[in-house]
Design a protein around this motif. Structure first.
Motif, PDB file in Angstrom:
ATOM      1  N   ILE A 217      -1.225  -0.560  -6.869  1.00 12.38           N
ATOM      2  CA  ILE A 217      -1.745   0.521  -7.714  1.00 12.38           C
ATOM      3  C   ILE A 217      -1.646   1.880  -7.026  1.00 12.38           C
ATOM      4  O   ILE A 217      -1.387   2.904  -7.662  1.00 12.38           O
ATOM      5  N   VAL A 218      -1.826   1.876  -5.709  1.00 13.39           N
ATOM      6  CA  VAL A 218      -1.741   3.144  -4.966  1.00 13.39           C
ATOM      7  C   VAL A 218      -0.385   3.286  -4.263  1.00 13.39           C
ATOM      8  O   VAL A 218      -0.210   4.116  -3.371  1.00 13.39           O
ATOM      9  N   ASN A 219       0.560   2.449  -4.673  1.00  9.22           N
ATOM     10  CA  ASN A 219       1.950   2.533  -4.210  1.00  9.22           C
ATOM     11  C   ASN A 219       2.083   2.418  -2.694  1.00  9.22           C
ATOM     12  O   ASN A 219       2.807   3.190  -2.057  1.00  9.22           O
ATOM     13  N   ILE A 220       1.363   1.453  -2.140  1.00 12.82           N
ATOM     14  CA  ILE A 220       1.554   1.098  -0.735  1.00 12.82           C
ATOM     15  C   ILE A 220       2.368  -0.192  -0.706  1.00 12.82           C
ATOM     16  O   ILE A 220       1.880  -1.259  -1.077  1.00 12.82           O
ATOM     17  N   LYS A 221       3.632  -0.056  -0.311  1.00 12.40           N
ATOM     18  CA  LYS A 221       4.554  -1.186  -0.335  1.00 12.40           C
ATOM     19  C   LYS A 221       4.689  -1.781   1.062  1.00 12.40           C
ATOM     20  O   LYS A 221       4.915  -1.059   2.032  1.00 12.40           O
ATOM     21  N   LEU A 222       4.579  -3.104   1.129  1.00 16.74           N
ATOM     22  CA  LEU A 222       4.646  -3.788   2.418  1.00 16.74           C
ATOM     23  C   LEU A 222       6.045  -4.324   2.685  1.00 16.74           C
ATOM     24  O   LEU A 222       6.653  -4.972   1.826  1.00 16.74           O
ATOM     25  N   ASN A 223       6.533  -4.057   3.877  1.00 16.02           N
ATOM     26  CA  ASN A 223       7.763  -4.665   4.365  1.00 16.02           C
ATOM     27  C   ASN A 223       7.342  -5.663   5.434  1.00 16.02           C
ATOM     28  O   ASN A 223       6.940  -5.278   6.530  1.00 16.02           O
TER      29      ASN A 223
ATOM     30  N   VAL B  78       1.389  -7.343  13.740  1.00 14.85           N
ATOM     31  CA  VAL B  78       1.376  -5.911  14.031  1.00 14.85           C
ATOM     32  C   VAL B  78       1.519  -5.118  12.736  1.00 14.85           C
ATOM     33  O   VAL B  78       2.523  -5.240  12.028  1.00 14.85           O
ATOM     34  N   ILE B  79       0.503  -4.327  12.414  1.00 13.10           N
ATOM     35  CA  ILE B  79       0.575  -3.389  11.296  1.00 13.10           C
ATOM     36  C   ILE B  79       0.958  -2.049  11.915  1.00 13.10           C
ATOM     37  O   ILE B  79       0.189  -1.464  12.662  1.00 13.10           O
ATOM     38  N   LYS B  80       2.162  -1.569  11.592  1.00 10.61           N
ATOM     39  CA  LYS B  80       2.757  -0.512  12.411  1.00 10.61           C
ATOM     40  C   LYS B  80       2.415   0.918  11.995  1.00 10.61           C
ATOM     41  O   LYS B  80       2.517   1.823  12.799  1.00 10.61           O
ATOM     42  N   ASN B  81       2.093   1.117  10.756  1.00 11.59           N
ATOM     43  CA  ASN B  81       1.913   2.518  10.357  1.00 11.59           C
ATOM     44  C   ASN B  81       0.902   2.659   9.223  1.00 11.59           C
ATOM     45  O   ASN B  81       1.138   3.381   8.262  1.00 11.59           O
ATOM     46  N   SER B  82      -0.220   1.980   9.365  1.00 13.71           N
ATOM     47  CA  SER B  82      -1.211   2.028   8.284  1.00 13.71           C
ATOM     48  C   SER B  82      -2.239   3.144   8.447  1.00 13.71           C
ATOM     49  O   SER B  82      -2.986   3.429   7.514  1.00 13.71           O
ATOM     50  N   LYS B  83      -2.266   3.791   9.619  1.00 16.66           N
ATOM     51  CA  LYS B  83      -3.324   4.776   9.883  1.00 16.66           C
ATOM     52  C   LYS B  83      -3.426   5.825   8.773  1.00 16.66           C
ATOM     53  O   LYS B  83      -4.519   6.160   8.307  1.00 16.66           O
ATOM     54  N   ASP B  84      -2.280   6.338   8.335  1.00 17.25           N
ATOM     55  CA  ASP B  84      -2.289   7.429   7.363  1.00 17.25           C
ATOM     56  C   ASP B  84      -2.455   6.960   5.919  1.00 17.25           C
ATOM     57  O   ASP B  84      -2.470   7.786   5.007  1.00 17.25           O
ATOM     58  N   THR B  85      -2.582   5.645   5.704  1.00 24.33           N
ATOM     59  CA  THR B  85      -2.807   5.169   4.338  1.00 24.33           C
ATOM     60  C   THR B  85      -4.202   5.526   3.843  1.00 24.33           C
ATOM     61  O   THR B  85      -4.430   5.677   2.648  1.00 24.33           O
ATOM     62  N   TYR B  86      -5.133   5.649   4.791  1.00 27.10           N
ATOM     63  CA  TYR B  86      -6.529   5.925   4.419  1.00 27.10           C
ATOM     64  C   TYR B  86      -7.103   6.930   5.387  1.00 27.10           C
ATOM     65  O   TYR B  86      -7.230   6.656   6.583  1.00 27.10           O
TER      66      TYR B  86
ATOM     67  N   GLU C 230       4.959  -1.252   7.354  1.00 29.08           N
ATOM     68  CA  GLU C 230       5.696  -2.391   7.917  1.00 29.08           C
ATOM     69  C   GLU C 230       4.740  -3.306   8.681  1.00 29.08           C
ATOM     70  O   GLU C 230       3.944  -2.848   9.500  1.00 29.08           O
ATOM     71  N   VAL C 231       4.837  -4.589   8.381  1.00 30.35           N
ATOM     72  CA  VAL C 231       4.008  -5.614   9.007  1.00 30.35           C
ATOM     73  C   VAL C 231       4.940  -6.604   9.689  1.00 30.35           C
ATOM     74  O   VAL C 231       5.910  -7.069   9.082  1.00 30.35           O
TER      75      VAL C 231
END
Length: 248
Positions: A51-57, A185-193, A208-209
């Protein structure tokens, strides 16, 4: 803020949808598998991110052993629990800080019990050991567990760190269960929230996970200090994050 409003409204909707589902599972718990119970949360975690367009690779999922494991995850965003639930290939319980906001939250507290989460008291060693034993017994019973061994958001503990220091004692779960450890490893989630509160700014972006190779060192060598193992896992996570940043 619009992203947050969409996200919050969806979570409120899920809370109401969860009530009849939760009642069904609690009344007839033995009739439903762990997969059936967990799938409700998995489905809605994925939808909430969508819904918030956070796509996981997701990379390296094929590395996860078939047997029950302890997932070890870094933690830099309030959305990491949604990312975790959306990424794993099986039902999991999480080790959660024993604080009132989580333990007494309506509906959520029932779901955590249903999927076999374990609350851990970090200020009481004796109670903490009991929680470690409970989590290891879940694994021995065939139910994988997950921990965020930093104990808090990375940037809250160490503002400039890619991964902050681990609470190494949490790895004792895997020692007692004699199960593999799978770093995630969750590599770049800091800026999601943006923020550390229930209300914050959500930014649409890909995340990217990566699942790293399973670790058996503590099984092969039970005398291996958990502090040494935790430092090794932490350093490997940092290396993966640095590699990701260098190619982004």
């Amino acid at each position: 803020m619009f992203n947050y409003i969409k996200f919050a409204l969806y979570i409120i909707l899920v809370f109401f949808l969860a009530i009849p589902k939760l009642a069904k599972f609690e009344i007839n718990s033995d009739k439903y598998s762990a997969r059936e119970k967990f799938s409700f949360l998995e489905k809605h975690a994925k939808r909430a991110l969508s819904i918030v367009n956070i796509k996981l690779n997701i990379i390296g999922k094929e590395k996860i052993p078939k047997e029950p494991v302890l997932f070890v995850i870094n933690h830099s965003s309030m959305l990491d629990s949604f990312i975790l639930v959306s990424s794993v290939d099986r039902p999991i319980g999480c080790v959660i800080a024993d604080v009132p906001i989580w333990k007494n939250m309506p509906i959520i507290s029932h779901w955590t019990k249903l999927i076999r989460c374990v609350y851990i008291n970090r200020s009481n060693t004796r109670e903490g050991i009991k929680s470690i034993i409970e989590a290891s017994e879940n694994i021995l019973d065939g139910h994988s567990m997950a921990i965020f061994p930093e104990g808090d958001l990375t940037w809250v503990k160490e503002p400039n760190a890619l991964v902050s220091d681990f609470r190494a004692g949490a790895l004792k779960i895997a020692y007692k269960a004699k199960c593999p450890i799978v770093p995630l490893v969750i590599k770049n989630s800091k800026d999601t929230y943006e923020g550390y509160q229930p209300v914050g700014k959500i930014t649409s972006m890909p995340v990217e996970v990566e699942f790293l190779d399973p670790i058996y060192d503590h099984i092969d060598n039970p005398k291996l200090k958990s502090t040494i193992l935790s430092d090794s896992i932490k350093n490997n996570m940092i290396k993966k994050i640095e590699e990701f940043r260098s190619r982004s």
